[in-house]
Design a protein around this motif. Sequence first.
Motif, PDB file in Angstrom:
ATOM      1  N   GLN A 146       0.828  -1.212   0.000  1.00 33.58           N
ATOM      2  CA  GLN A 146       0.000   0.000   0.000  1.00 33.58           C
ATOM      3  C   GLN A 146       0.860   1.259   0.000  1.00 33.58           C
ATOM      4  O   GLN A 146       0.526   2.235  -0.667  1.00 33.58           O
ATOM      5  CB  GLN A 146      -0.944  -0.019   1.204  1.00 33.58           C
ATOM      6  CG  GLN A 146      -2.040  -1.046   1.088  1.00 33.58           C
ATOM      7  CD  GLN A 146      -2.901  -1.141   2.329  1.00 33.58           C
ATOM      8  OE1 GLN A 146      -2.578  -0.575   3.375  1.00 33.58           O
ATOM      9  NE2 GLN A 146      -3.996  -1.882   2.224  1.00 33.58           N
ATOM     10  N   GLN A 147       1.968   1.250   0.733  1.00 32.83           N
ATOM     11  CA  GLN A 147       2.870   2.396   0.730  1.00 32.83           C
ATOM     12  C   GLN A 147       3.504   2.595  -0.638  1.00 32.83           C
ATOM     13  O   GLN A 147       3.653   3.727  -1.105  1.00 32.83           O
ATOM     14  CB  GLN A 147       3.965   2.222   1.792  1.00 32.83           C
ATOM     15  CG  GLN A 147       3.464   2.332   3.210  1.00 32.83           C
ATOM     16  CD  GLN A 147       2.862   3.697   3.496  1.00 32.83           C
ATOM     17  OE1 GLN A 147       3.370   4.714   3.051  1.00 32.83           O
ATOM     18  NE2 GLN A 147       1.759   3.706   4.225  1.00 32.83           N
ATOM     19  N   SER A 148       3.857   1.490  -1.301  1.00 32.03           N
ATOM     20  CA  SER A 148       4.445   1.629  -2.637  1.00 32.03           C
ATOM     21  C   SER A 148       3.419   2.169  -3.624  1.00 32.03           C
ATOM     22  O   SER A 148       3.771   2.920  -4.538  1.00 32.03           O
ATOM     23  CB  SER A 148       5.005   0.289  -3.126  1.00 32.03           C
ATOM     24  OG  SER A 148       3.951  -0.610  -3.433  1.00 32.03           O
ATOM     25  N   GLN A 149       2.153   1.823  -3.442  1.00 32.02           N
ATOM     26  CA  GLN A 149       1.107   2.341  -4.316  1.00 32.02           C
ATOM     27  C   GLN A 149       0.912   3.833  -4.107  1.00 32.02           C
ATOM     28  O   GLN A 149       0.730   4.589  -5.054  1.00 32.02           O
ATOM     29  CB  GLN A 149      -0.221   1.603  -4.086  1.00 32.02           C
ATOM     30  CG  GLN A 149      -0.218   0.177  -4.570  1.00 32.02           C
ATOM     31  CD  GLN A 149       0.030   0.079  -6.063  1.00 32.02           C
ATOM     32  OE1 GLN A 149      -0.244   0.984  -6.833  1.00 32.02           O
ATOM     33  NE2 GLN A 149       0.588  -1.034  -6.485  1.00 32.02           N
ATOM     34  N   LYS A 150       0.969   4.276  -2.854  1.00 34.95           N
ATOM     35  CA  LYS A 150       0.842   5.707  -2.570  1.00 34.95           C
ATOM     36  C   LYS A 150       2.031   6.455  -3.163  1.00 34.95           C
ATOM     37  O   LYS A 150       1.876   7.544  -3.696  1.00 34.95           O
ATOM     38  CB  LYS A 150       0.758   5.946  -1.064  1.00 34.95           C
ATOM     39  CG  LYS A 150      -0.551   5.531  -0.463  1.00 34.95           C
ATOM     40  CD  LYS A 150      -0.568   5.769   1.035  1.00 34.95           C
ATOM     41  CE  LYS A 150      -1.870   5.262   1.618  1.00 34.95           C
ATOM     42  NZ  LYS A 150      -1.878   5.370   3.083  1.00 34.95           N
ATOM     43  N   GLY A 151       3.206   5.862  -3.060  1.00 34.59           N
ATOM     44  CA  GLY A 151       4.394   6.475  -3.655  1.00 34.59           C
ATOM     45  C   GLY A 151       4.291   6.550  -5.155  1.00 34.59           C
ATOM     46  O   GLY A 151       4.685   7.537  -5.780  1.00 34.59           O
ATOM     47  N   THR A 152       3.725   5.539  -5.766  1.00 35.38           N
ATOM     48  CA  THR A 152       3.548   5.513  -7.221  1.00 35.38           C
ATOM     49  C   THR A 152       2.547   6.577  -7.643  1.00 35.38           C
ATOM     50  O   THR A 152       2.743   7.258  -8.648  1.00 35.38           O
ATOM     51  CB  THR A 152       3.067   4.118  -7.672  1.00 35.38           C
ATOM     52  OG1 THR A 152       3.975   3.137  -7.185  1.00 35.38           O
ATOM     53  CG2 THR A 152       2.964   4.016  -9.169  1.00 35.38           C
TER      54      THR A 152
END
Length: 178
Positions: A146-152
Amino acid sequence: MSARFGMRFAQQTARQTSSTASRTPFQFRNTIFRRYQGTAANPAVEGAPAAQQSIFQRLWTSEVGIRTVHFWAPVMKWGVVLAGATDFLRPPEKLSLTQNLALMATGSIWTRWCFVIKPRNVLLAAVNFALFIVGTIQCARIFLYQQSQKGTEGALKEMEKDVVAPAKKLETKAEQKI
């Protein structure tokens, strides 16, 4: 004489003793068990020293031995742990956060409870701790995804500001000239 308590043994014993004819089957069974308690045919009784018992006999007569739920509950619960561990192969976007939080909570609560109850069940504590570890790893995978998705998404918004917005301005200028 063997210590088998099958039908054939009971019939042979009934023929050998004439005084059992007036007894009920329950009294007869108690007589047979009392006769063989504490003898070489049955060293697994409570009064027998532990040194004479084999490992299997100690497992059989223990408070948390193989005849009790204290043994079979952890054995069956390892299936839940293995099912959670097989989810390590699944992509994190397909994992359920609520399910893995439930595994983590269940594992932590029951690990503590296994040391409070009597008799203390270390096998059940071990399987519950493994369940807690599996749930924790899966929750960490979900949160990292989920954090990587927010970063993306943030990177995409910045790219839109830097690349797409000027491209749209160029497109509108080109349309105006035509």
